[in-house]
Design an enzyme around this catalytic site. Structure first.
Site, PDB file in Angstrom:
ATOM      1  N   ASN A   9       0.863  -1.179   0.000  1.00  0.00           N
ATOM      2  CA  ASN A   9       0.000   0.000   0.000  1.00  0.00           C
ATOM      3  C   ASN A   9       0.900   1.230   0.000  1.00  0.00           C
ATOM      4  O   ASN A   9       1.516   1.548   1.004  1.00  0.00           O
ATOM      5  CB  ASN A   9      -0.889  -0.032   1.257  1.00  0.00           C
ATOM      6  CG  ASN A   9      -1.732   1.227   1.396  1.00  0.00           C
ATOM      7  OD1 ASN A   9      -1.849   2.017   0.451  1.00  0.00           O
ATOM      8  ND2 ASN A   9      -2.325   1.411   2.571  1.00  0.00           N
ATOM      9  N   LYS A  11       0.085   4.280  -0.274  1.00  0.00           N
ATOM     10  CA  LYS A  11      -0.554   5.451   0.348  1.00  0.00           C
ATOM     11  C   LYS A  11      -0.331   6.705  -0.516  1.00  0.00           C
ATOM     12  O   LYS A  11      -0.295   6.599  -1.733  1.00  0.00           O
ATOM     13  CB  LYS A  11      -0.043   5.642   1.776  1.00  0.00           C
ATOM     14  CG  LYS A  11      -0.116   4.366   2.603  1.00  0.00           C
ATOM     15  CD  LYS A  11       0.077   4.596   4.063  1.00  0.00           C
ATOM     16  CE  LYS A  11       0.155   3.259   4.769  1.00  0.00           C
ATOM     17  NZ  LYS A  11       0.144   3.372   6.218  1.00  0.00           N
ATOM     18  N   HIS A  96      -9.344   0.828   5.155  1.00  0.00           N
ATOM     19  CA  HIS A  96      -8.054   1.070   5.802  1.00  0.00           C
ATOM     20  C   HIS A  96      -8.281   2.010   6.989  1.00  0.00           C
ATOM     21  O   HIS A  96      -9.079   2.945   6.914  1.00  0.00           O
ATOM     22  CB  HIS A  96      -7.068   1.682   4.806  1.00  0.00           C
ATOM     23  CG  HIS A  96      -5.670   1.674   5.324  1.00  0.00           C
ATOM     24  ND1 HIS A  96      -5.231   2.588   6.254  1.00  0.00           N
ATOM     25  CD2 HIS A  96      -4.628   0.841   5.098  1.00  0.00           C
ATOM     26  CE1 HIS A  96      -3.970   2.317   6.556  1.00  0.00           C
ATOM     27  NE2 HIS A  96      -3.584   1.261   5.867  1.00  0.00           N
ATOM     28  N   GLU A  98      -6.665   4.400   8.139  1.00  0.00           N
ATOM     29  CA  GLU A  98      -6.434   5.832   7.899  1.00  0.00           C
ATOM     30  C   GLU A  98      -7.687   6.472   7.294  1.00  0.00           C
ATOM     31  O   GLU A  98      -8.017   7.621   7.595  1.00  0.00           O
ATOM     32  CB  GLU A  98      -5.204   6.028   6.995  1.00  0.00           C
ATOM     33  CG  GLU A  98      -3.925   5.762   7.768  1.00  0.00           C
ATOM     34  CD  GLU A  98      -2.765   5.248   6.937  1.00  0.00           C
ATOM     35  OE1 GLU A  98      -2.778   5.357   5.702  1.00  0.00           O
ATOM     36  OE2 GLU A  98      -1.811   4.706   7.560  1.00  0.00           O
ATOM     37  N   GLU A 168      -5.370  -5.552  10.571  1.00  0.00           N
ATOM     38  CA  GLU A 168      -4.389  -4.478  10.746  1.00  0.00           C
ATOM     39  C   GLU A 168      -4.669  -3.731  12.049  1.00  0.00           C
ATOM     40  O   GLU A 168      -5.462  -2.773  12.054  1.00  0.00           O
ATOM     41  CB  GLU A 168      -4.493  -3.489   9.588  1.00  0.00           C
ATOM     42  CG  GLU A 168      -4.144  -4.050   8.239  1.00  0.00           C
ATOM     43  CD  GLU A 168      -3.566  -2.977   7.337  1.00  0.00           C
ATOM     44  OE1 GLU A 168      -2.436  -3.143   6.895  1.00  0.00           O
ATOM     45  OE2 GLU A 168      -4.229  -1.950   7.114  1.00  0.00           O
ATOM     46  N   GLY A 174       2.405   1.789  10.768  1.00  0.00           N
ATOM     47  CA  GLY A 174       3.330   2.915  10.634  1.00  0.00           C
ATOM     48  C   GLY A 174       4.064   3.279  11.920  1.00  0.00           C
ATOM     49  O   GLY A 174       4.667   4.343  12.013  1.00  0.00           O
ATOM     50  N   SER A 214       3.424  -2.578  10.378  1.00  0.00           N
ATOM     51  CA  SER A 214       4.879  -2.550  10.575  1.00  0.00           C
ATOM     52  C   SER A 214       5.567  -3.851  10.169  1.00  0.00           C
ATOM     53  O   SER A 214       6.516  -4.282  10.835  1.00  0.00           O
ATOM     54  CB  SER A 214       5.218  -2.172  12.024  1.00  0.00           C
ATOM     55  OG  SER A 214       4.775  -0.861  12.292  1.00  0.00           O
TER      56      SER A 214
END
Ligand code: PEP
Length: 260
Positions: A9, A11, A96, A98, A168, A174, A214
């Site tokens: 991904n 991003k 996701h 985010e 996730e 991250g 991560s």
């Protein structure tokens, strides 16, 4: 055997030249006869060119990072699943964390997105995961169950079987702090059990569940050793061709060792 998938991904990173160079390097470094499938999710604006760049590769497909919950019409700035399909995109990341956090995407909105994606015969990569707070107060299993129930469990058996699920944990994305192998195995197994509880024929055993949070060259091998892990959704490390392809090779090594 369930499909094994290594997905990147990207991003909102990389300019156009960097994106093309990254995909070209990954294609060059991939072996033709590898056992895992590879999915790359570049920003929308590069999708069409990157799709044409990887044409002919049998095990590499291109994903969008999102799509609209609407079919078409007056939704300025949105991209529909049929548009994605028309330029050769094959998968769509949906849910996701985010986007859940920054764009307020609820389980109900994600349900509509899943429907739009499946209408176009694209593959949804459905992300679920708990926040640090939810993990701390012990509600993580309940949160995942709710995400699955409210966004996925309206699907029929065949539709669910065409989805990929990415576990996730938000606190691992991250941060450089991946979930432990025990936490990952426990949650992947819980997701499978929840699917088997809602559907007949133990179909949970046939759905690929990948881990994200991560993943790096230093932890991938251990993560892939968990029996319910079918691959990885990779953010940061997918931006470096050498790291991404090394993680892919780790998955393939593990797969070949299971076959002998
Ligand atoms: C992600 O974006 O889905 C992700 C897992 O990112 P990272 O690998 O950087 O944690």
């Amino acid at each position: 055997m369930r499909k094994k998938i290594i997905a990147g991904n990207w991003k909102m990173n990389l300019n156009y030249a960097e994106a093309l160079s990254l995909v070209d390097t990954i294609v060059d470094q991939m072996e033709d006869d590898g056992l895992a499938e590879v999915v790359l999710a570049p920003p929308f604006i590069y999708l069409r060119d990157i799709v044409s760049r990887v044409q002919g590769s049998t095990r590499l497909s291109i994903a969008a990072q999102n799509c609209s919950q609407f079919k078409n019409g007056a939704h300025t700035g949105e991209v529909s699943s049929s548009m994605l399909s028309s330029v050769g995109v094959e998968c769509v990341i949906v849910g996701h964390s985010e986007r859940r956090a920054e764009q307020n995407e609820s389980n109900e909105i994600l349900k509509l997105k899943i429907d739009r994606i499946l209408e176009q015969f694209l593959i949804p990569v459905f992300c679920c995961g708990e926040t640090a707070e939810e993990r701390k107060n012990g509600s993580h299993s309940e949160i995942i169950n709710r995400q699955l129930e409210q966004s996925l469990f309206h699907l029929n058996e065949a539709q669910l079987l065409s989805c990929v699920i990415a576990y996730e944990p938000v606190w691992a994305i991250g941060t450089g702090k991946n979930a432990s192998i025990d936490q990952i195995q426990e949650m992947h197994s819980l997701i499978r059990k929840q699917i088997n509880h809602h559907y007949k024929n133990n179909i949970g055993e046939n759905i690929s569940i990948i881990y994200g949070g991560s993943v790096s060259v230093s932890n991938a091998e251990e993560i892939f050793s968990a029996p319910d892990v079918d691959g990885a959704l990779i953010g940061g490390a997918s931006l470096k061709a050498a790291d991404f392809t090394l993680i892919l090779k780790m998955m393939e090594k593990m797969l070949s060792s299971r076959m002998v």
